[in-house]
Scaffold this active site. Structure first.
Site, PDB file in Angstrom:
ATOM      1  N   GLY A  60      87.179  96.073   3.771  1.00  0.00           N
ATOM      2  CA  GLY A  60      85.877  95.555   3.359  1.00  0.00           C
ATOM      3  C   GLY A  60      85.966  94.179   2.730  1.00  0.00           C
ATOM      4  N   ASP A  61      87.020  93.941   1.924  1.00  0.00           N
ATOM      5  CA  ASP A  61      87.186  92.636   1.295  1.00  0.00           C
ATOM      6  C   ASP A  61      87.419  91.551   2.347  1.00  0.00           C
ATOM      7  OD1 ASP A  61      86.901  93.193  -1.454  1.00  0.00           O
ATOM      8  OD2 ASP A  61      88.908  94.037  -1.524  1.00  0.00           O
ATOM      9  N   SER A  62      88.304  91.823   3.297  1.00  0.00           N
ATOM     10  CA  SER A  62      88.622  90.812   4.306  1.00  0.00           C
ATOM     11  C   SER A  62      87.440  90.554   5.233  1.00  0.00           C
ATOM     12  CB  SER A  62      89.854  91.239   5.113  1.00  0.00           C
ATOM     13  OG  SER A  62      90.989  91.337   4.279  1.00  0.00           O
TER      14      SER A  62
END
Length: 446
Positions: free
Chosen positions: A202-204
């Site tokens: 999700g962060d990337s």
């Protein structure tokens, strides 16, 4: 005292319009050359965006707290100097400037840098920059064309905007985790907990959206400038919404057909055949089977696969198109599994490759770094980490995509904490040695 620091050194050009740039050691022939990004984020989502922008020419000044730096510096495996090789990768091509944002003078220095920048990139909880006096309403009077790229869990507005944003939680609340995991054949629901990819996906993904949004905002700003307007947009990126953007037809299918897609194990719902199939054990797996991925869901590819495994009886009008094969998935999957289970992964790979059927082995990082395709395209590079007493190389994947005719490359690994503080204070902000020394003594910079 804090406000006098800004007023004493700020130029009229800075306070009345666009950024005044004093770059050093940066290329001038890349797509984002001439763009300065002030990275205030930490850990993954914001810094991944900064890594992408920096690779393609932007000057990225990463602000970190003195003494401790970005928490990612000490996550997972640590190198000989106590710094994570992961940080050396994610921090590549950036300048590290240590400033304490808890101090008035620290925030004033950042405000001054923002006045000379094109983009402020941050991934704090919404409202944090405003609390520090560094939000859009604080900085746009100094630099009306400044772009704010803001990454958070749920966006800058809405009832959940103030919630902390963690990729794992946002992946679950986006619906992504619901469709991943092993299937309970009795209920078609989860057999055990939903499965998480062993990365902070999700962060990337949010970082990718942030980089894309930043470039769009830069293009928009250029158009507005041609009309005589100085205006910088806010790029509002939510981890939850970024993951929702990957969900294909799940929402329209639910709306029109009432279909709630659930987990599908190692296959994917509604596409046949594409799956992980067991092969004979290898020396590395002991008694456990190895697995190989076959993706023969195209009509022609399916026919090739059935011929390759000797199952011409599963070719014909009843299997001609994907929607036919979906109704016969169990029969088709059983036939493929029976064939692969009696062969090694290497044998399956060679036979299907020669038959023109998409097939791939499940590789670990050990095999990836020696892969012929990876080597042919220099997809993994050796990057030097410079230390006072020498240094060492760190292998890391290149930053993609590859732009034809563009010499985008890793120019240096993620730097030591505060490696560029003095350079930026003197060359970009015009402070003299005495003032830099005082700020260090007072703990404002590091």
């Amino acid at each position: 005292m804090a406000s006098t620091l800004l007023l004493r050194h700020a130029t009229k050009a800075t306070l009345t319009g666009g950024p005044l740039r004093l770059f050093s050691s940066h290329p001038n022939d890349l797509p984002l050359s001439g763009i300065r990004v002030l990275e205030l984020g930490q850990v993954i989502a914001g810094p991944f965006c900064g890594q992408l922008l920096g690779h393609f020419g932007a000057e990225v000044i990463k602000i970190e707290p003195p003494s401790v730096g970005d928490p990612l510096r000490v996550w997972r495996e640590l190198d000989a100097d106590g710094v994570s090789p992961w940080f050396r990768s994610l921090g590549r091509n950036k300048k590290s400037v240590a400033i304490d944002l808890r101090k008035d003078e620290g925030r004033e220095l950042v405000k001054w840098l923002a006045a000379k920048s094109d983009v402020v990139l941050e991934n704090f909880k919404p409202g944090t920059l405003e609390k520090w006096g560094l939000g859009p309403s604080d900085l746009h009077p100094l630099n009306p064309s400044l772009i704010f790229t803001r990454v958070s869990g749920y966006g800058q507005t809405g009832p959940w905007s103030s919630r902390p944003g963690y990729a794992s939680v946002c992946e679950a609340e986006s619906g992504f985790r619901y469709i991943n995991g092993l299937v309970d054949p009795k209920t078609d629901g989860h057999a055990g907990p939903p499965v998480r990819p062993n990365i902070s996906l999700g962060d990337s993904v949010a970082g990718l959206h942030a980089a894309f949004g930043t470039v769009l905002a830069l293009m928009s700003r250029e158009k507005l400038a041609s009309l005589g307007e100085q205006k910088g947009q806010t790029v509002d990126v939510s981890i939850m919404e970024s993951m929702m953007n990957l969900m294909e037809g799940i929402i329209p299918e639910y709306d029109r057909k009432g279909k709630v897609r659930g987990p599908s194990g190692s296959s994917v719902t509604g596409i046949v055949p594409t799956n992980a199939y067991p092969c004979l054990p290898s020396t590395s797996t002991g008694e456990l089977p190895t697995y190989i991925i076959i993706g023969a869901n195209g009509d022609t590819l399916y026919t090739r696969l059935m011929r390759a495994i000797g199952r011409e009886d599963l070719i014909g009008p009843l299997y001609a198109h994907n929607h036919h094969r979906v109704t016969r998935q169990a029969e088709i999957e059983a036939a493929i599994t029976e064939w692969t289970s009696s062969r090694s992964a290497e044998e399956v790979y060679e036979l299907l490759e020669s038959a023109g059927v998409p097939v791939g082995r499940v590789l670990s990082v050990r095999e990836i770094v020696d892969h012929e395709q990876v080597k042919a395209r220099d997809a993994v590079e050796d990057v030097w980490v410079q230390k006072e007493d020498g240094g060492w190389n760190v292998k890391m994947s290149r930053v993609f995509p590859v732009l034809q005719g563009s010499d985008a490359k890793t120019r240096w690994a993620g730097p030591d904490l505060g490696a560029h503080t003095e350079e930026v204070m003197k060359e970009d902000l015009g402070l003299d040695s005495d003032e830099v020394a005082r700020l260090k003594r007072d703990g404002v910079i590091g």
